[in-house]
Design a protein around this motif. Structure first.
Motif, PDB file in Angstrom:
ATOM      1  N   GLU A 184       0.830  -1.196   0.000  1.00 14.47           N
ATOM      2  CA  GLU A 184       0.000   0.000   0.000  1.00 14.47           C
ATOM      3  C   GLU A 184       0.866   1.248   0.000  1.00 14.47           C
ATOM      4  OE1 GLU A 184      -3.172   1.836   3.023  1.00 14.47           O
ATOM      5  OE2 GLU A 184      -3.651  -0.174   2.311  1.00 14.47           O
ATOM      6  N   ALA A 185       1.991   1.219   0.703  1.00 19.23           N
ATOM      7  CA  ALA A 185       2.881   2.373   0.764  1.00 19.23           C
ATOM      8  C   ALA A 185       3.509   2.653  -0.596  1.00 19.23           C
ATOM      9  CB  ALA A 185       3.968   2.152   1.811  1.00 19.23           C
ATOM     10  N   ARG A 186       3.609   1.631  -1.432  1.00 18.90           N
ATOM     11  CA  ARG A 186       4.234   1.811  -2.743  1.00 18.90           C
ATOM     12  C   ARG A 186       3.219   2.035  -3.855  1.00 18.90           C
ATOM     13  NH1 ARG A 186       8.148  -3.026  -3.551  1.00 18.90           N
ATOM     14  NH2 ARG A 186       6.675  -4.092  -2.251  1.00 18.90           N
ATOM     15  N   GLN A 187       1.940   2.042  -3.530  1.00 18.32           N
ATOM     16  CA  GLN A 187       0.925   2.237  -4.556  1.00 18.32           C
ATOM     17  C   GLN A 187       1.036   3.608  -5.197  1.00 18.32           C
ATOM     18  OE1 GLN A 187      -2.942   1.655  -2.907  1.00 18.32           O
ATOM     19  NE2 GLN A 187      -2.749  -0.554  -2.836  1.00 18.32           N
ATOM     20  N   ILE A 188       0.641   3.657  -6.433  1.00 19.92           N
ATOM     21  CA  ILE A 188       0.592   4.921  -7.158  1.00 19.92           C
ATOM     22  C   ILE A 188      -0.609   5.721  -6.671  1.00 19.92           C
ATOM     23  CG2 ILE A 188       0.147   5.893  -9.451  1.00 19.92           C
ATOM     24  CD1 ILE A 188       1.907   3.601 -10.555  1.00 19.92           C
ATOM     25  N   GLY A 189      -0.391   6.989  -6.424  1.00 23.50           N
ATOM     26  CA  GLY A 189      -1.479   7.872  -6.022  1.00 23.50           C
ATOM     27  C   GLY A 189      -2.350   8.215  -7.217  1.00 23.50           C
ATOM     28  N   ILE A 190      -3.595   8.594  -6.946  1.00 23.32           N
ATOM     29  CA  ILE A 190      -4.555   8.883  -8.006  1.00 23.32           C
ATOM     30  C   ILE A 190      -5.228  10.222  -7.740  1.00 23.32           C
ATOM     31  CG2 ILE A 190      -6.696   8.124  -9.123  1.00 23.32           C
ATOM     32  CD1 ILE A 190      -5.857   5.245  -8.111  1.00 23.32           C
ATOM     33  N   ILE A 191      -5.235  11.072  -8.770  1.00 34.54           N
ATOM     34  CA  ILE A 191      -5.956  12.350  -8.709  1.00 34.54           C
ATOM     35  C   ILE A 191      -6.875  12.410  -9.925  1.00 34.54           C
ATOM     36  CG2 ILE A 191      -5.801  14.870  -8.681  1.00 34.54           C
ATOM     37  CD1 ILE A 191      -2.874  14.554  -7.744  1.00 34.54           C
ATOM     38  N   ILE A 192      -8.130  12.758  -9.679  1.00 29.97           N
ATOM     39  CA  ILE A 192      -9.054  13.033 -10.788  1.00 29.97           C
ATOM     40  C   ILE A 192      -9.253  14.537 -10.814  1.00 29.97           C
ATOM     41  CG2 ILE A 192     -11.338  12.693 -11.774  1.00 29.97           C
ATOM     42  CD1 ILE A 192     -11.529  10.098 -10.220  1.00 29.97           C
ATOM     43  N   VAL A 193      -9.015  15.144 -11.975  1.00 32.58           N
ATOM     44  CA  VAL A 193      -9.200  16.582 -12.144  1.00 32.58           C
ATOM     45  C   VAL A 193     -10.271  16.759 -13.207  1.00 32.58           C
ATOM     46  CG1 VAL A 193      -8.091  18.795 -12.580  1.00 32.58           C
ATOM     47  CG2 VAL A 193      -6.748  16.892 -11.674  1.00 32.58           C
ATOM     48  N   SER A 194     -11.341  17.446 -12.837  1.00 34.32           N
ATOM     49  CA  SER A 194     -12.460  17.565 -13.770  1.00 34.32           C
ATOM     50  C   SER A 194     -13.224  18.860 -13.556  1.00 34.32           C
ATOM     51  CB  SER A 194     -13.423  16.391 -13.570  1.00 34.32           C
ATOM     52  OG  SER A 194     -14.003  16.474 -12.282  1.00 34.32           O
ATOM     53  N   THR A 195     -14.021  19.169 -14.542  1.00 36.11           N
ATOM     54  CA  THR A 195     -14.919  20.298 -14.432  1.00 36.11           C
ATOM     55  C   THR A 195     -16.042  19.931 -13.465  1.00 36.11           C
ATOM     56  OG1 THR A 195     -14.428  20.818 -16.736  1.00 36.11           O
ATOM     57  CG2 THR A 195     -16.387  21.845 -15.781  1.00 36.11           C
ATOM     58  N   ALA A 196     -16.410  20.883 -12.622  1.00 32.86           N
ATOM     59  CA  ALA A 196     -17.497  20.713 -11.652  1.00 32.86           C
ATOM     60  C   ALA A 196     -17.215  19.531 -10.722  1.00 32.86           C
ATOM     61  CB  ALA A 196     -18.823  20.602 -12.362  1.00 32.86           C
ATOM     62  N   ASP A 197     -18.227  18.759 -10.380  1.00 28.29           N
ATOM     63  CA  ASP A 197     -18.123  17.711  -9.363  1.00 28.29           C
ATOM     64  C   ASP A 197     -17.978  16.312  -9.964  1.00 28.29           C
ATOM     65  OD1 ASP A 197     -18.046  17.075  -6.634  1.00 28.29           O
ATOM     66  OD2 ASP A 197     -20.166  16.511  -6.644  1.00 28.29           O
ATOM     67  N   TYR A 198     -17.655  16.233 -11.244  1.00 28.78           N
ATOM     68  CA  TYR A 198     -17.573  14.950 -11.947  1.00 28.78           C
ATOM     69  C   TYR A 198     -16.599  13.977 -11.273  1.00 28.78           C
ATOM     70  CZ  TYR A 198     -16.833  11.824 -15.991  1.00 28.78           C
ATOM     71  OH  TYR A 198     -16.717  10.737 -16.829  1.00 28.78           O
ATOM     72  N   GLY A 199     -15.418  14.455 -10.914  1.00 25.36           N
ATOM     73  CA  GLY A 199     -14.393  13.589 -10.337  1.00 25.36           C
ATOM     74  C   GLY A 199     -14.789  13.004  -8.999  1.00 25.36           C
ATOM     75  N   SER A 200     -15.345  13.810  -8.115  1.00 25.84           N
ATOM     76  CA  SER A 200     -15.729  13.284  -6.802  1.00 25.84           C
ATOM     77  C   SER A 200     -16.901  12.306  -6.933  1.00 25.84           C
ATOM     78  CB  SER A 200     -16.039  14.408  -5.818  1.00 25.84           C
ATOM     79  OG  SER A 200     -17.102  15.199  -6.271  1.00 25.84           O
TER      80      SER A 200
END
Length: 148
Positions: free
Chosen positions: A6-22
């Motif tokens: 888990e410590a070596r897992q790749i981090g993930i970011i979703i960047v989107s318009t409005a609330d699509y990513g969340s």
């Protein structure tokens, strides 16, 4: 051992318009269960570019546990993607555009790959997840052998 992976897992970011990513993260969590080392950043018209870039920079630093961060954006050429691309020079990140649910499920179930390999697998999952379902079903029905 699980903690080490888990410590070596790749981090993930979703960047989107409005609330699509969340909304996508909530959907993935309803399918996969609790998710870690991930974040969503919304881009709205009234947001200042410098503030969004600061939030992206902070998230990339926080989520990089040594193997990098994959940034999934809504659309190539859009503001979320253009702002995410600003991180390529200063962070261990890769940006993949056109985020959809098959991509998101793939990224969460394959995080032990290296960053480049994961980015390619996620892009492939996204493309493979796009199907003209009616046409596919009609083709299968046409190709199905007649029953005796």
């Amino acid at each position: 051992m699980a903690e080490e992976n888990e410590a070596r897992q790749i981090g993930i970011i979703i960047v989107s318009t409005a609330d699509y990513g969340s909304a996508m993260l909530r959907t993935a969590e309803s399918i996969l269960g609790p998710l870690s080392d991930c974040s969503s950043i919304s881009v709205d018209e009234e947001d200042r570019v410098s503030e969004i870039v600061r939030r992206l920079d902070d998230a990339a630093k926080r989520l990089n546990k040594g193997n990098g961060v994959i940034i999934l954006t809504d659309m190539f050429g859009g503001t979320p993607t253009n702002l995410a691309l600003a991180l390529l020079a200063g962070h261990q990140v890769e940006v993949v555009t056109g985020v959809n649910l098959p991509m998101l499920l793939k990224v969460f179930t394959s995080r032990d790959k290296n960053l480049d390999e994961l980015a390619r697998a996620v892009a492939k999952a996204g493309v493979n997840g796009i199907v003209v379902a009616g046409s596919l079903l009609r083709e299968k029905a046409r190709d199905k052998p007649a029953e005796p």
